[in-house]
Scaffold this motif. Structure first.
Motif, mmCIF file in Angstrom:
data_model
loop_
_atom_site.group_PDB
_atom_site.id
_atom_site.type_symbol
_atom_site.label_atom_id
_atom_site.label_comp_id
_atom_site.label_asym_id
_atom_site.label_seq_id
_atom_site.Cartn_x
_atom_site.Cartn_y
_atom_site.Cartn_z
ATOM 1 N N VAL A 193 0.815 -1.204 0.000
ATOM 2 C CA VAL A 193 0.000 0.000 0.000
ATOM 3 C C VAL A 193 0.858 1.267 0.000
ATOM 4 N N ARG A 194 2.000 1.258 0.667
ATOM 5 C CA ARG A 194 2.830 2.467 0.728
ATOM 6 C C ARG A 194 3.481 2.789 -0.615
ATOM 7 N N GLU A 195 3.848 1.741 -1.368
ATOM 8 C CA GLU A 195 4.491 1.984 -2.658
ATOM 9 C C GLU A 195 3.498 2.460 -3.719
ATOM 10 N N LEU A 196 2.230 2.100 -3.566
ATOM 11 C CA LEU A 196 1.241 2.440 -4.589
ATOM 12 C C LEU A 196 0.810 3.900 -4.536
ATOM 13 N N GLY A 197 0.794 4.467 -3.357
ATOM 14 C CA GLY A 197 0.419 5.874 -3.223
ATOM 15 C C GLY A 197 -1.070 6.095 -3.432
ATOM 16 N N TRP A 198 -1.400 7.318 -3.833
ATOM 17 C CA TRP A 198 -2.807 7.690 -3.995
ATOM 18 C C TRP A 198 -3.456 6.993 -5.188
ATOM 19 N N MET A 199 -2.683 6.739 -6.216
ATOM 20 C CA MET A 199 -3.257 6.045 -7.391
ATOM 21 C C MET A 199 -3.712 4.645 -7.011
ATOM 22 N N GLY A 200 -2.915 3.951 -6.215
ATOM 23 C CA GLY A 200 -3.306 2.625 -5.729
ATOM 24 C C GLY A 200 -4.514 2.696 -4.816
ATOM 25 N N PHE A 201 -4.586 3.760 -4.008
ATOM 26 C CA PHE A 201 -5.736 3.921 -3.120
ATOM 27 C C PHE A 201 -7.024 4.110 -3.913
ATOM 28 N N PHE A 202 -6.982 4.968 -4.937
ATOM 29 C CA PHE A 202 -8.192 5.195 -5.730
ATOM 30 C C PHE A 202 -8.575 3.961 -6.543
ATOM 31 N N SER A 203 -7.591 3.215 -7.000
ATOM 32 C CA SER A 203 -7.926 1.992 -7.747
ATOM 33 C C SER A 203 -8.571 0.954 -6.838
ATOM 34 N N ILE A 204 -8.105 0.831 -5.588
ATOM 35 C CA ILE A 204 -8.715 -0.149 -4.686
ATOM 36 C C ILE A 204 -10.094 0.321 -4.235
ATOM 37 N N VAL A 205 -10.297 1.630 -4.151
ATOM 38 C CA VAL A 205 -11.630 2.148 -3.832
ATOM 39 C C VAL A 205 -12.603 1.791 -4.956
ATOM 40 N N CYS A 206 -12.172 1.938 -6.206
ATOM 41 C CA CYS A 206 -13.027 1.542 -7.335
ATOM 42 C C CYS A 206 -13.301 0.036 -7.308
ATOM 43 N N PHE A 207 -12.286 -0.736 -6.986
ATOM 44 C CA PHE A 207 -12.445 -2.190 -6.915
ATOM 45 C C PHE A 207 -13.469 -2.567 -5.849
ATOM 46 N N ILE A 208 -13.351 -1.991 -4.674
ATOM 47 C CA ILE A 208 -14.301 -2.284 -3.594
ATOM 48 C C ILE A 208 -15.692 -1.775 -3.963
ATOM 49 N N PHE A 209 -15.767 -0.648 -4.653
ATOM 50 C CA PHE A 209 -17.056 -0.119 -5.088
ATOM 51 C C PHE A 209 -17.764 -1.101 -6.030
ATOM 52 N N PHE A 210 -17.019 -1.659 -6.995
ATOM 53 C CA PHE A 210 -17.623 -2.640 -7.903
ATOM 54 C C PHE A 210 -18.052 -3.903 -7.166
ATOM 55 N N LEU A 211 -17.303 -4.294 -6.170
ATOM 56 C CA LEU A 211 -17.709 -5.464 -5.385
ATOM 57 C C LEU A 211 -18.949 -5.174 -4.554
ATOM 58 N N LEU A 212 -19.053 -3.964 -4.041
ATOM 59 C CA LEU A 212 -20.269 -3.601 -3.305
ATOM 60 C C LEU A 212 -21.481 -3.560 -4.229
ATOM 61 N N ILE A 213 -21.288 -3.084 -5.446
ATOM 62 C CA ILE A 213 -22.385 -3.111 -6.422
ATOM 63 C C ILE A 213 -22.812 -4.565 -6.681
ATOM 64 N N THR A 214 -21.836 -5.452 -6.807
ATOM 65 C CA THR A 214 -22.148 -6.867 -6.998
ATOM 66 C C THR A 214 -22.906 -7.424 -5.808
ATOM 67 N N LEU A 215 -22.468 -7.091 -4.608
ATOM 68 C CA LEU A 215 -23.141 -7.582 -3.405
ATOM 69 C C LEU A 215 -24.562 -7.043 -3.317
ATOM 70 N N PHE A 216 -24.771 -5.760 -3.618
ATOM 71 C CA PHE A 216 -26.117 -5.195 -3.605
ATOM 72 C C PHE A 216 -27.003 -5.852 -4.661
ATOM 73 N N TYR A 217 -26.445 -6.174 -5.811
ATOM 74 C CA TYR A 217 -27.202 -6.879 -6.840
ATOM 75 C C TYR A 217 -27.635 -8.253 -6.352
ATOM 76 N N ILE A 218 -26.727 -8.948 -5.683
ATOM 77 C CA ILE A 218 -27.047 -10.281 -5.155
ATOM 78 C C ILE A 218 -28.140 -10.183 -4.106
ATOM 79 N N ILE A 219 -28.050 -9.196 -3.242
ATOM 80 C CA ILE A 219 -29.070 -9.024 -2.204
ATOM 81 C C ILE A 219 -30.390 -8.574 -2.814
ATOM 82 N N GLN A 220 -30.348 -7.669 -3.782
ATOM 83 C CA GLN A 220 -31.562 -7.148 -4.415
ATOM 84 C C GLN A 220 -32.352 -8.256 -5.115
ATOM 85 N N ASN A 221 -31.668 -9.181 -5.764
ATOM 86 C CA ASN A 221 -32.345 -10.245 -6.506
ATOM 87 C C ASN A 221 -32.551 -11.518 -5.692
#
Length: 123
Positions: A86-114
């Motif tokens: 995490v320290r070597e990636l910096g802010w770019m790595g942080f924003f990419s992991i935030v997007c990754f977690i966001f897509f997983l949350l969308i997947t989880l909400f889809y699973i719960i919704q259906n």
């Protein structure tokens, strides 16, 4: 024209990789077992004659469980590798992991919704 050592070692690696694959396939063909029957009389597994048919109807819930496991297991692997560097990636790595977690949350909400999780448990 001289070929740099990196290119030469890469081409040697590729050549010996293909050569090793060819030798393994050749030895498998030459030393492998032969079957002289058009259709084997009795299929067997580990010396035991099988009973019944191999064509079983498997419910779709097993596939859904496998897909969900793969989705969230791969998430854990990516989060672990991200946390290690995490320290070597910096802010770019942080924003990419935030997007990754966001897509997983969308997947989880889809699973719960259906109600996919309830369908797996109740069937």
């Amino acid at each position: 024209m001289m070929i740099p050592d990196q290119y030469l070692s890469f081409f040697c690696f590729i050549f010996f990789s293909f050569f090793a694959c060819f030798i393994m396939l050749l030895f498998g063909y030459l030393l492998g077992g032969r079957s002289y029957f058009q259709n084997t009389p009795n299929p067997f597994e580990s010396g035991i004659i099988s009973l019944g048919t191999a064509r079983l109807h498997i419910p779709i819930k097993f596939s859904l469980v496998a897909i969900l496991f793969v989705i969230f297991d791969v998430e854990a692997l990516y989060l672990y590798t991200w946390s290690v560097c995490v320290r070597e990636l910096g802010w770019m790595g942080f924003f990419s992991i935030v997007c990754f977690i966001f897509f997983l949350l969308i997947t989880l909400f889809y699973i719960i919704q259906n109600n996919i999780l309830e369908e797996i448990v109740l069937k």
